[in-house]
Design an enzyme around this catalytic site. Sequence first.
Site, PDB file in Angstrom:
ATOM      1  N   ILE A   1      50.390  39.125  39.870  1.00  0.00           N
ATOM      2  CA  ILE A   1      51.788  38.346  39.353  1.00  0.00           C
ATOM      3  C   ILE A   1      52.463  37.087  40.314  1.00  0.00           C
ATOM      4  CG2 ILE A   1      54.598  38.709  38.797  1.00  0.00           C
ATOM      5  CD1 ILE A   1      52.100  40.489  37.785  1.00  0.00           C
TER       6      ILE A   1
ATOM      7  N   HIS B   1      55.284  36.086  41.342  1.00  0.00           N
ATOM      8  CA  HIS B   1      56.188  35.941  40.683  1.00  0.00           C
ATOM      9  C   HIS B   1      57.061  34.762  40.969  1.00  0.00           C
ATOM     10  CE1 HIS B   1      55.453  40.711  41.850  1.00  0.00           C
ATOM     11  NE2 HIS B   1      54.567  39.682  42.977  1.00  0.00           N
TER      12      HIS B   1
ATOM     13  N   VAL C   1      34.783  36.710  62.680  1.00  0.00           N
ATOM     14  CA  VAL C   1      35.364  36.499  64.538  1.00  0.00           C
ATOM     15  C   VAL C   1      35.209  37.531  65.378  1.00  0.00           C
ATOM     16  CG1 VAL C   1      36.786  34.889  65.392  1.00  0.00           C
ATOM     17  CG2 VAL C   1      36.005  34.670  63.336  1.00  0.00           C
TER      18      VAL C   1
ATOM     19  N   LYS D   1      57.945  45.752  46.077  1.00  0.00           N
ATOM     20  CA  LYS D   1      58.465  45.777  44.920  1.00  0.00           C
ATOM     21  C   LYS D   1      58.627  47.187  43.590  1.00  0.00           C
ATOM     22  CE  LYS D   1      57.407  40.695  45.441  1.00  0.00           C
ATOM     23  NZ  LYS D   1      56.651  40.964  46.621  1.00  0.00           N
TER      24      LYS D   1
ATOM     25  N   ARG E   1      48.160  45.682  52.059  1.00  0.00           N
ATOM     26  CA  ARG E   1      49.459  44.761  52.454  1.00  0.00           C
ATOM     27  C   ARG E   1      49.374  44.345  53.960  1.00  0.00           C
ATOM     28  NH1 ARG E   1      51.518  48.253  49.489  1.00  0.00           N
ATOM     29  NH2 ARG E   1      52.120  47.581  47.455  1.00  0.00           N
TER      30      ARG E   1
ATOM     31  N   CYS F   1      25.302  46.472  32.419  1.00  0.00           N
ATOM     32  CA  CYS F   1      24.465  45.623  32.811  1.00  0.00           C
ATOM     33  C   CYS F   1      23.831  44.933  33.889  1.00  0.00           C
ATOM     34  CB  CYS F   1      25.410  44.286  32.581  1.00  0.00           C
ATOM     35  SG  CYS F   1      27.405  43.980  33.505  1.00  0.00           S
TER      36      CYS F   1
END
Length: 488
Positions: free
Chosen positions: A50, A52, A175, A253, A314, A445
């Site tokens: 999205i 936002h 790293v 959200k 997140r 496939c």
Amino acid sequence: MDFSTDLLIIGGGVVGCALAREMSRYRLSAVLLERAGDVAEGASKANSGIIHAGFDAVPGSLKAKYNVEGARMLPALCEALGVPWRRNGALVIGFSEEERAVLAELLERGRRNGVEGLRILERDEVLALEPNLNPEVCCALEAPTGAIVSPYELTFALADDAALNGVDFRLDTAVRRISRREDGTFRVETNRGDWTCRAVVNCAGASAAELHNQLSPRKLENVPRRGQYYLLDRPETLPFQHTVFQCPSRMGKGVLVTPTVHGNVLLGPSAEDIDDPLDTATTQDGLDFVLSRARRTWPAVSTRSNITNFSGIRAHESGDDFVVGPTEGCPHAWEAVGIESPGLSSAPAIARALAEQIAAELSLEEKAERVPFRAPSVPFRDLSPEARAAAVKADPRQGVVVCRCEVVTEAEIREAIRRPVGARSIDAVKRRTRAGMGRCQGGFCSPRVAAILAEELGLPLTEITKNGGESFLLTGTLREEAERSVRE
Ligand SMILES: Cc1cc2nc3c(=O)[nH]c(=O)nc-3n(C[C@H](O)[C@H](O)[C@H](O)COP(=O)(O)OP(=O)(O)OC[C@H]3O[C@@H](n4cnc5c(N)ncnc54)[C@H](O)[C@@H]3O)c2cc1C
């Protein structure tokens, strides 16, 4: 082995790739290091897609600033790079007077953030816009500037554009440690040799706080917050045109129902704090939660058309805002830490801000010219019959349909492998072309895609992976037999 460059960017998500593209405007040597075998392997491949509008973030926060700026930049950027996006608008629905008050608060926040066109709709208007919504809805906040985008295709195009303009992408390069030497340069240790650089930018997503803490006296804490999804097959007619949110909570959200740019329907995400930033498993509890919440928006939802489930992590930072800019206490280091939602919407603005700071600090000169990259924006499946005939005439491999569910041709798959940061695995081809994204999820496939990858990359079939690392397609006796036939 030791390497050196002017600038190292750590992390090939949407933020790192957007920054790489911005930095490719300047005269300097820049290298992007990515732990995975492809770019967009972190949160940037597993989110709601999205753009936002910007009504959710707290006014005055970096989330609000970069969300609104980034959302304004994205349409032109997507058009320039050939990335699919659509302005479908967003609705946040309310079921009670209490939720109406939350919507009024979001409206006010949005206005303060500079979001245009926000208004509260009453029940009849909402149901006229979206007849499949729960009829118990009483009101909604409408955000007409909300939009949808293909997050991984955006990341690929940003990377391709940067690579075409001189940024060196080193994949499969993790790293392990960063330190600043007395002379002001950095030593960056990886699994594939060590680097010396004048400046470093940490865009490592859910691992960014850990790298930050190696350089700065101010410690940050990352809390990995997982979100799980249902992806439904493309229906004949989309049940919703808008992205439909419920009222937000402390954890985010909330569960949304949205069309994707490719005409699928997405339900999710959940929000669970977990320990391992790489744990992208889906769980029965998480998926049950998503379904029960989605049913509140869309009572008729059915999982019969579910084609896959996935989750993304997140990069929630305990301070609850983005941390963007110079790394505190460490000259010539910059960072983008805590880039959770709305990080996709914000990425172009975060990258622009970082690039301007770096260019000013290092006194960089802009290049006179750049070579613009543009992904092939109209796939074969969307061409008219006449245009398809012309495409096959120009390249007979356009006439070989490899993925039947999504109508992806051999020519398109070869093009995806040959791009500047090209596909190296079955999943990398899938995300660039949609081969394997349909109802059968690559059941038919994948062997053909593997054969094309082997041919294009000059590798034996035994080396082709589903998604990098050790995820070889051929295992056990199949692998032994393939190796024996190569030896003989
Ligand atoms: C469930 C969910 C839903 C979301 N929905 C939306 C949405 O709808 N709209 C929106 O605007 N935002 C959304 N977001 C947020 C958005 O996806 C992220 O903010 C954005 O993708 C972050 O990009 P990034 O480049 O910072 O991180 P990432 O995409 O995670 O990239 C970081 C990269 O760094 C690499 N890396 C990590 N450590 C190292 C290391 N040591 N060495 C080398 N490489 C390393 C990783 O492999 C990864 O590729 C959502 C996020 C989630 C998880």
